[in-house]
Design a protein around this motif. Structure first.
Motif, PDB file in Angstrom:
ATOM      1  N   ARG A  15      12.343  17.509  -6.226  1.00  0.00           N
ATOM      2  CA  ARG A  15      11.534  18.390  -5.368  1.00  0.00           C
ATOM      3  C   ARG A  15      10.154  17.768  -5.204  1.00  0.00           C
ATOM      4  O   ARG A  15       9.406  17.599  -6.155  1.00  0.00           O
ATOM      5  N   LYS A  16       9.808  17.412  -3.964  1.00  0.00           N
ATOM      6  CA  LYS A  16       8.508  16.818  -3.670  1.00  0.00           C
ATOM      7  C   LYS A  16       7.440  17.914  -3.631  1.00  0.00           C
ATOM      8  O   LYS A  16       7.760  19.087  -3.533  1.00  0.00           O
ATOM      9  N   PRO A  17       6.160  17.525  -3.673  1.00  0.00           N
ATOM     10  CA  PRO A  17       5.084  18.520  -3.628  1.00  0.00           C
ATOM     11  C   PRO A  17       5.063  19.350  -2.337  1.00  0.00           C
ATOM     12  O   PRO A  17       4.600  20.476  -2.339  1.00  0.00           O
ATOM     13  N   ASN A  18       5.605  18.808  -1.239  1.00  0.00           N
ATOM     14  CA  ASN A  18       5.628  19.561   0.011  1.00  0.00           C
ATOM     15  C   ASN A  18       6.796  20.547   0.072  1.00  0.00           C
ATOM     16  O   ASN A  18       6.979  21.239   1.057  1.00  0.00           O
ATOM     17  N   GLY A  19       7.605  20.628  -0.989  1.00  0.00           N
ATOM     18  CA  GLY A  19       8.702  21.580  -1.076  1.00  0.00           C
ATOM     19  C   GLY A  19      10.040  21.031  -0.644  1.00  0.00           C
ATOM     20  O   GLY A  19      11.066  21.694  -0.821  1.00  0.00           O
ATOM     21  N   LYS A  20      10.078  19.830  -0.073  1.00  0.00           N
ATOM     22  CA  LYS A  20      11.339  19.259   0.389  1.00  0.00           C
ATOM     23  C   LYS A  20      12.113  18.662  -0.786  1.00  0.00           C
ATOM     24  O   LYS A  20      11.538  18.189  -1.761  1.00  0.00           O
ATOM     25  N   LYS A  24      21.681   4.072 -10.809  1.00  0.00           N
ATOM     26  CA  LYS A  24      22.753   3.378 -11.527  1.00  0.00           C
ATOM     27  C   LYS A  24      23.209   4.203 -12.716  1.00  0.00           C
ATOM     28  O   LYS A  24      22.496   5.081 -13.202  1.00  0.00           O
ATOM     29  N   ALA A  25      24.390   3.895 -13.201  1.00  0.00           N
ATOM     30  CA  ALA A  25      24.941   4.620 -14.345  1.00  0.00           C
ATOM     31  C   ALA A  25      24.084   4.425 -15.589  1.00  0.00           C
ATOM     32  O   ALA A  25      23.955   5.333 -16.412  1.00  0.00           O
ATOM     33  N   THR A  26      23.460   3.267 -15.735  1.00  0.00           N
ATOM     34  CA  THR A  26      22.623   3.010 -16.909  1.00  0.00           C
ATOM     35  C   THR A  26      21.326   3.810 -16.868  1.00  0.00           C
ATOM     36  O   THR A  26      20.809   4.205 -17.901  1.00  0.00           O
ATOM     37  N   GLU A  27      20.809   4.068 -15.664  1.00  0.00           N
ATOM     38  CA  GLU A  27      19.562   4.817 -15.525  1.00  0.00           C
ATOM     39  C   GLU A  27      19.799   6.314 -15.421  1.00  0.00           C
ATOM     40  O   GLU A  27      18.861   7.094 -15.548  1.00  0.00           O
ATOM     41  N   TYR A  28      21.002   6.704 -15.173  1.00  0.00           N
ATOM     42  CA  TYR A  28      21.344   8.112 -14.975  1.00  0.00           C
ATOM     43  C   TYR A  28      21.029   8.949 -16.207  1.00  0.00           C
ATOM     44  O   TYR A  28      20.578  10.087 -16.099  1.00  0.00           O
ATOM     45  N   GLU A  29      21.211   8.396 -17.365  1.00  0.00           N
ATOM     46  CA  GLU A  29      21.008   9.126 -18.625  1.00  0.00           C
ATOM     47  C   GLU A  29      19.528   9.398 -18.917  1.00  0.00           C
ATOM     48  O   GLU A  29      19.216  10.260 -19.729  1.00  0.00           O
ATOM     49  N   GLN A  30      18.625   8.695 -18.258  1.00  0.00           N
ATOM     50  CA  GLN A  30      17.203   8.819 -18.556  1.00  0.00           C
ATOM     51  C   GLN A  30      16.538  10.026 -17.894  1.00  0.00           C
ATOM     52  O   GLN A  30      15.409  10.349 -18.201  1.00  0.00           O
ATOM     53  N   PHE A  31      17.250  10.674 -16.970  1.00  0.00           N
ATOM     54  CA  PHE A  31      16.674  11.802 -16.255  1.00  0.00           C
ATOM     55  C   PHE A  31      17.252  13.114 -16.764  1.00  0.00           C
ATOM     56  O   PHE A  31      18.409  13.189 -17.154  1.00  0.00           O
ATOM     57  N   HIS A  32      16.419  14.160 -16.765  1.00  0.00           N
ATOM     58  CA  HIS A  32      16.866  15.491 -17.138  1.00  0.00           C
ATOM     59  C   HIS A  32      16.154  16.523 -16.258  1.00  0.00           C
ATOM     60  O   HIS A  32      15.162  16.222 -15.600  1.00  0.00           O
ATOM     61  N   ILE A  33      16.662  17.726 -16.251  1.00  0.00           N
ATOM     62  CA  ILE A  33      16.128  18.779 -15.384  1.00  0.00           C
ATOM     63  C   ILE A  33      14.697  19.125 -15.799  1.00  0.00           C
ATOM     64  O   ILE A  33      14.355  19.116 -16.974  1.00  0.00           O
ATOM     65  N   ASN A  34      13.852  19.429 -14.821  1.00  0.00           N
ATOM     66  CA  ASN A  34      12.430  19.765 -14.972  1.00  0.00           C
ATOM     67  C   ASN A  34      11.583  18.605 -15.502  1.00  0.00           C
ATOM     68  O   ASN A  34      10.509  18.827 -16.048  1.00  0.00           O
ATOM     69  N   GLN A  35      12.066  17.406 -15.360  1.00  0.00           N
ATOM     70  CA  GLN A  35      11.319  16.225 -15.777  1.00  0.00           C
ATOM     71  C   GLN A  35      10.362  15.824 -14.652  1.00  0.00           C
ATOM     72  O   GLN A  35      10.704  15.860 -13.472  1.00  0.00           O
ATOM     73  N   SER A  36       9.151  15.450 -14.992  1.00  0.00           N
ATOM     74  CA  SER A  36       8.195  14.969 -13.998  1.00  0.00           C
ATOM     75  C   SER A  36       8.419  13.486 -13.763  1.00  0.00           C
ATOM     76  O   SER A  36       8.550  12.709 -14.701  1.00  0.00           O
ATOM     77  N   VAL A  37       8.475  13.110 -12.497  1.00  0.00           N
ATOM     78  CA  VAL A  37       8.671  11.713 -12.127  1.00  0.00           C
ATOM     79  C   VAL A  37       7.611  11.313 -11.110  1.00  0.00           C
ATOM     80  O   VAL A  37       7.076  12.150 -10.382  1.00  0.00           O
ATOM     81  N   GLU A  38       7.312  10.036 -11.087  1.00  0.00           N
ATOM     82  CA  GLU A  38       6.370   9.492 -10.127  1.00  0.00           C
ATOM     83  C   GLU A  38       7.153   8.618  -9.153  1.00  0.00           C
ATOM     84  O   GLU A  38       7.843   7.685  -9.556  1.00  0.00           O
ATOM     85  N   LEU A  39       7.055   8.935  -7.862  1.00  0.00           N
ATOM     86  CA  LEU A  39       7.755   8.195  -6.825  1.00  0.00           C
ATOM     87  C   LEU A  39       6.763   7.293  -6.110  1.00  0.00           C
ATOM     88  O   LEU A  39       5.657   7.713  -5.785  1.00  0.00           O
ATOM     89  N   ASP A  89       0.827  -1.200   0.000  1.00  0.00           N
ATOM     90  CA  ASP A  89       0.000   0.000   0.000  1.00  0.00           C
ATOM     91  C   ASP A  89       0.869   1.260   0.000  1.00  0.00           C
ATOM     92  O   ASP A  89       0.748   2.109   0.859  1.00  0.00           O
ATOM     93  N   ALA A  90       1.726   1.354  -0.971  1.00  0.00           N
ATOM     94  CA  ALA A  90       2.627   2.501  -1.066  1.00  0.00           C
ATOM     95  C   ALA A  90       1.891   3.715  -1.646  1.00  0.00           C
ATOM     96  O   ALA A  90       0.876   3.578  -2.320  1.00  0.00           O
ATOM     97  N   GLU A  91       2.430   4.894  -1.364  1.00  0.00           N
ATOM     98  CA  GLU A  91       1.848   6.132  -1.856  1.00  0.00           C
ATOM     99  C   GLU A  91       2.547   6.565  -3.139  1.00  0.00           C
ATOM    100  O   GLU A  91       3.754   6.433  -3.267  1.00  0.00           O
ATOM    101  N   LYS A  92       1.753   7.094  -4.076  1.00  0.00           N
ATOM    102  CA  LYS A  92       2.321   7.644  -5.307  1.00  0.00           C
ATOM    103  C   LYS A  92       2.445   9.149  -5.156  1.00  0.00           C
ATOM    104  O   LYS A  92       1.483   9.818  -4.790  1.00  0.00           O
ATOM    105  N   ILE A  93       3.636   9.659  -5.452  1.00  0.00           N
ATOM    106  CA  ILE A  93       3.901  11.090  -5.359  1.00  0.00           C
ATOM    107  C   ILE A  93       4.459  11.551  -6.696  1.00  0.00           C
ATOM    108  O   ILE A  93       5.399  10.967  -7.221  1.00  0.00           O
ATOM    109  N   VAL A  94       3.867  12.598  -7.250  1.00  0.00           N
ATOM    110  CA  VAL A  94       4.378  13.183  -8.484  1.00  0.00           C
ATOM    111  C   VAL A  94       5.313  14.317  -8.082  1.00  0.00           C
ATOM    112  O   VAL A  94       4.947  15.205  -7.324  1.00  0.00           O
TER     113      VAL A  94
END
Length: 143
Positions: free
Chosen positions: A83-88, A95-110, A64-69
């Motif tokens: 940056r989480k929605p609460n500002g923190k 990993k080095a293989t996954e590092y390339e998939q992220f960029h600045i101002n990208q929306s992610v779901e945690l 029962d995990a929570e989804k955070i955008v």
């Protein structure tokens, strides 16, 4: 993306080892008739590690995990600052293989565990949008 559930399992294993070590120390201190202070300290540690083990086990058993955008603020070497929605600001190593998939101002779901607030997965929302668009293109071509 990366599944972080393994780190939660290693935390549970560590807590169980510490619980066992505290139990052994408690038995030794009781058997050697040591001062009451040692018995109280190891009894407290035993209870604390038991509570931690139960909390982590509940998080692993119940899904029962929570989804955070959230949004990627900046990227360091193999570390992503989100940056989480609460500002923190949350720092996540990848990993080095996954590092390339992220960029600045990208929306992610945690996906975050409810009780321990441990990170379980990171999913890129941009990839899901692209997959949906690709599926729409395929279905319109079939018509």
């Amino acid at each position: 993306m990366k599944l972080y559930e393994r780190s939660l399992k290693s935390q549970l294993a560590s807590v169980c080892i510490f619980f066992f070590l505290s139990l052994v120390q408690l038995i030794i201190n009781i058997g050697d008739h040591r001062p009451v202070g040692f018995i109280v300290i190891f009894s407290f540690c035993l209870g604390l590690f038991l509570i931690l083990a139960v909390i982590i086990s509940i998080d692993l058993i119940q899904k029962d995990a929570e989804k955070i955008v959230a949004k990627v603020e900046f990227i360091e070497e193999y570390r992503i600052h989100i940056r989480k929605p609460n500002g923190k600001l949350m720092k996540v190593r990848v990993k080095a293989t996954e590092y390339e998939q992220f960029h600045i101002n990208q929306s992610v779901e945690l996906l975050v565990a409810k009780r321990t607030s441990a990170l379980l997965t990171i999913n890129s929302l941009d990839d899901e949008i692209k997959d949906c668009l690709q599926a729409d293109i395929i279905t319109t071509e079939d018509v």
